[in-house]
Scaffold this motif. Structure first.
Motif, PDB file in Angstrom:
ATOM      1  N   SER A  24      15.982  16.192  51.741  1.00 60.18           N
ATOM      2  CA  SER A  24      14.951  17.199  51.466  1.00 60.18           C
ATOM      3  C   SER A  24      15.296  18.574  52.027  1.00 60.18           C
ATOM      4  O   SER A  24      14.480  19.497  51.942  1.00 60.18           O
ATOM      5  N   TYR A  25      16.492  18.719  52.583  1.00 64.45           N
ATOM      6  CA  TYR A  25      16.897  19.996  53.185  1.00 64.45           C
ATOM      7  C   TYR A  25      16.713  21.158  52.212  1.00 64.45           C
ATOM      8  O   TYR A  25      16.189  22.211  52.569  1.00 64.45           O
ATOM      9  N   GLN A  26      17.129  20.976  50.986  1.00 61.66           N
ATOM     10  CA  GLN A  26      17.043  22.032  49.982  1.00 61.66           C
ATOM     11  C   GLN A  26      16.033  21.679  48.891  1.00 61.66           C
ATOM     12  O   GLN A  26      16.000  22.309  47.835  1.00 61.66           O
ATOM     13  N   ALA A  27      15.196  20.696  49.176  1.00 64.84           N
ATOM     14  CA  ALA A  27      14.181  20.258  48.210  1.00 64.84           C
ATOM     15  C   ALA A  27      12.874  20.977  48.499  1.00 64.84           C
ATOM     16  O   ALA A  27      12.185  20.668  49.472  1.00 64.84           O
ATOM     17  N   THR A  28      12.549  21.954  47.681  1.00 66.96           N
ATOM     18  CA  THR A  28      11.325  22.721  47.867  1.00 66.96           C
ATOM     19  C   THR A  28      10.563  22.804  46.547  1.00 66.96           C
ATOM     20  O   THR A  28      11.156  22.709  45.466  1.00 66.96           O
ATOM     21  N   ILE A  29       9.276  23.021  46.658  1.00 71.28           N
ATOM     22  CA  ILE A  29       8.466  23.160  45.436  1.00 71.28           C
ATOM     23  C   ILE A  29       8.929  24.364  44.611  1.00 71.28           C
ATOM     24  O   ILE A  29       9.199  24.220  43.403  1.00 71.28           O
ATOM     25  N   PRO A  30       9.086  25.563  45.197  1.00 66.82           N
ATOM     26  CA  PRO A  30       9.548  26.688  44.358  1.00 66.82           C
ATOM     27  C   PRO A  30      10.953  26.489  43.817  1.00 66.82           C
ATOM     28  O   PRO A  30      11.263  26.940  42.707  1.00 66.82           O
ATOM     29  N   GLY A  31      11.807  25.802  44.576  1.00 72.74           N
ATOM     30  CA  GLY A  31      13.157  25.550  44.088  1.00 72.74           C
ATOM     31  C   GLY A  31      13.155  24.655  42.856  1.00 72.74           C
ATOM     32  O   GLY A  31      13.868  24.916  41.873  1.00 72.74           O
ATOM     33  N   PHE A  32      12.357  23.599  42.890  1.00 71.37           N
ATOM     34  CA  PHE A  32      12.266  22.716  41.724  1.00 71.37           C
ATOM     35  C   PHE A  32      11.549  23.409  40.561  1.00 71.37           C
ATOM     36  O   PHE A  32      11.908  23.217  39.396  1.00 71.37           O
ATOM     37  N   GLN A  33      10.530  24.208  40.870  1.00 70.43           N
ATOM     38  CA  GLN A  33       9.833  24.921  39.801  1.00 70.43           C
ATOM     39  C   GLN A  33      10.760  25.922  39.114  1.00 70.43           C
ATOM     40  O   GLN A  33      10.670  26.128  37.903  1.00 70.43           O
TER      41      GLN A  33
END
Length: 288
Positions: A57-66
């Motif tokens: 989850s280090y680079q797993a973010t809501i805005p990143g996935f959006q």
């Protein structure tokens, strides 16, 4: 406390298994495309002797996935999945802990800011940015949160506020450092660590994604307070222009160095970028 052995580089081992991570989502992309490969990496690290698996989850973010076109509910599902995969590997191994990775704002920016702390958000902005993922991970069933590669004093203050808002959550806080005295934005590490002194929610404070040669000096500045966590990189250097790593790292030498870090006062020890299950195997061999 007895020394805990952490895992090594998640992305490094993913790449050794054939994953292509040339993407701004980095390893988080595989939560969508190859989740079984992530679970295998966790299993390999447990098998190598790790006591702790750190989630993807280090680079797993809501805005990143959006930004990739996913909706919010799917983004939230993938963040929870990162904890589920590590938990499955832990259950299969029959031992260990799961640390949910809380990467820095700089990781989302994907411009190297986690190595400088040069951000376009102030403390309040960082608090607002971190909060949605923090709340998901805090409720996802991990044993603790791993606040890692933190380059900025303002970001550390924001994380301290988030901890206070979730009193049932345990965490370690690990800074990325420019030398043997300072985190990457120039703040002395003892000043940054003092934000968490005496906090019963914090299990350790320390250093990751930092050159091994700096670790003894940093541990000396952290010893005497909370337990110290260290998981430096392999000592290789990244050539940003050529987008490749320069240099080599010997797992046996890394294991020997880990023994010195333990003697200096570290009690949670693992590896970060460019470290592999063999590095963790050597840490385990030299600490037991």
């Amino acid at each position: 406390m007895s020394t805990l052995v952490l895992d090594g580089g998640l992305s490094t081992h993913l790449e050794s298994l054939g994953a292509d991570l040339r993407d701004e989502l980095w390893s988080a992309r595989l939560l969508l495309e190859q989740p079984e490969l992530i679970r295998r990496v966790h299993a390999d690290y447990y098998a190598a002797g790790a006591d702790v698996a750190t989630t993807a989850s280090y680079q797993a973010t809501i805005p990143g996935f959006q930004r990739r076109g996913l909706d919010r509910s799917e983004a939230e599902r993938l963040i929870r999945l990162s904890v589920e995969l590590a938990g499955q590997a832990r259950d299969e191994a029959g031992h260990g802990l799961v640390a949910a990775s809380v990467g820095p704002y700089g990781a989302y920016l994907a411009n190297g800011a986690e190595y400088t702390g040069d951000y376009d958000l102030d403390e309040d902005g960082l608090l607002a940015w971190h909060r949605p993922r923090w709340e998901i991970l805090a409720a996802a069933g991990a044993d603790l949160l791993a606040c890692e590669t933190i380059p900025s004093y303002a970001e550390a203050r924001a994380l301290a506020a988030l901890l206070a808002s979730t009193p049932g959550v345990k965490a370690w806080v690990s800074f990325s450092c420019r030398d043997a005295e300072r985190i990457n934005d120039g703040t002395p590490i003892d000043r940054a660590a003092a934000l968490f002194s005496g906090n019963p929610q914090v299990v350790a404070v320390g250093v990751n994604c930092t050159a091994p040669r700096h670790i003894p000096g940093l541990v000396a500045r952290l010893s005497g307070g909370l337990p110290v966590v260290v998981y430096p990189n392999s000592g290789e250097t990244w050539d940003a222009e050529q987008r490749r790593w320069l240099g080599l790292s010997d797992p046996v030498e890394y294991g020997l160095a880990a023994k010195e870090w333990e003697r200096a006062g570290a009690s949670l020890i693992g590896g970060c970028c460019r470290t592999t299950p063999e590095h963790i195997r050597q840490i385990r061999a030299h600490l037991t």
